[in-house]
Design an enzyme around this catalytic site. Sequence first.
Site, short mmCIF file in Angstrom:
data_model
loop_
_atom_site.label_atom_id
_atom_site.label_comp_id
_atom_site.label_asym_id
_atom_site.label_seq_id
_atom_site.Cartn_x
_atom_site.Cartn_y
_atom_site.Cartn_z
N GLN A 1 0.83 -1.21 0.00
CA GLN A 1 0.00 0.00 0.00
C GLN A 1 0.87 1.27 0.00
O GLN A 1 2.07 1.23 0.22
CB GLN A 1 -0.91 0.01 1.24
CG GLN A 1 -0.15 -0.20 2.55
CD GLN A 1 -0.97 -0.86 3.65
OE1 GLN A 1 -2.19 -0.91 3.57
NE2 GLN A 1 -0.32 -1.35 4.69
N ASP B 1 -7.13 -4.93 14.27
CA ASP B 1 -6.90 -3.48 14.17
C ASP B 1 -6.58 -3.17 12.71
O ASP B 1 -5.45 -2.86 12.35
CB ASP B 1 -5.73 -3.13 15.09
CG ASP B 1 -5.49 -1.65 15.19
OD1 ASP B 1 -6.21 -0.87 14.56
OD2 ASP B 1 -4.54 -1.27 15.91
N1 AG3 Z 1 -7.53 1.54 11.77
C1 AG3 Z 1 -8.22 2.32 10.77
C2 AG3 Z 1 -9.69 2.33 10.80
C3 AG3 Z 1 -10.25 2.70 9.46
C4 AG3 Z 1 -10.27 4.16 9.17
N2 AG3 Z 1 -10.96 4.37 7.96
C5 AG3 Z 1 -10.93 5.51 7.23
N3 AG3 Z 1 -10.27 6.53 7.60
N4 AG3 Z 1 -11.61 5.56 6.10
C6 AG3 Z 1 -6.56 2.33 12.38
C7 AG3 Z 1 -5.39 1.62 12.92
C8 AG3 Z 1 -4.97 2.27 14.20
N5 AG3 Z 1 -4.12 1.44 14.97
#
Ligand code: AG3
Length: 281
Positions: free
Chosen positions: A31, A157
């Site tokens: 990514q 996560d």
């Molecule tokens: N996890 C991201 C959640 C998704 C956010 N989505 C978005 N901005 N469209 C975050 C990882 C943190 N440890």
Amino acid sequence: MDLWYTEKHTDHSGITLRIKKTLFSGKSPFQQLDIVETEDFGRMMLLDGLVMVTERDEFVYHDMITHPALFTHPAPKNVLVIGGGDGGSIREIVKHPGVEQAVLCEIDGLVIEKSIALLPTMACAIDGSDPRVTLHVDDGIAYIREHQNAFDVILIDSTDPIGPAVGLFEEEFYRLVNGALKEDGIMVAQSESPFYHAEIQRAMYRNLRAVFPIVEMYQAFIPTYPSGLWSFAFASKRYHPVDDFDRQRAASRPFATRYYNEDLHLGAFMLPTFARENISA
Ligand code: AG3
């Protein structure tokens, strides 16, 4: 210079933040990764252009992906995080004195490397300083398959269900997670915005219910995520997050929290009607 970044949440709306400077911008095999300094939210990490964390509001997300499960399970010792390469979830997990082993399995080594270098307030427990923490740069699905019946709590996560995270929202994966949990284990997964992602939620919760006897949604306010209203899925083999919650243990936690507390633990599971409807079977 007047530099702004917009993450589009639909074709016609989004969030816009003023950027002071770019700290890292590069592509991994998985990514696009960008870490920037914002005017209002401190440093911010983006994956494929989506906001993952900002220094200012990450405490909400990381309190809430970790503490509800860790204070529902009576004695969590072995905890696994899939994704979470910024280290924020591991930082919260190791605040629990009973935790003996905290494993991070992140597919993208560049996320871990750049978080340690540029997001030290989040990565402070994945920098080698805590002997209970181990890091695996690996596909979470492969890791889970090889570690059955091993964990009390597993946290997913992840980013949105596009790109490398798609498989983390499927029934087959939840079956593997169920097997990787001990007989009274708990899984929590970030589960998108009830406001914008009703269809994703419907499929995700259907998949979870096919595998786990207890499945509940809870919410948190995360200003830099789509709509600000975010959610987590709590999937459990034995303990119910409200009925089996030991309020006293959470109230006497031996560390400070800025979002989570024993009242909010219960309140977070009380859902607005439209959110309930997203996941009604
Ligand atoms: N996890 C991201 C959640 C998704 C956010 N989505 C978005 N901005 N469209 C975050 C990882 C943190 N440890």
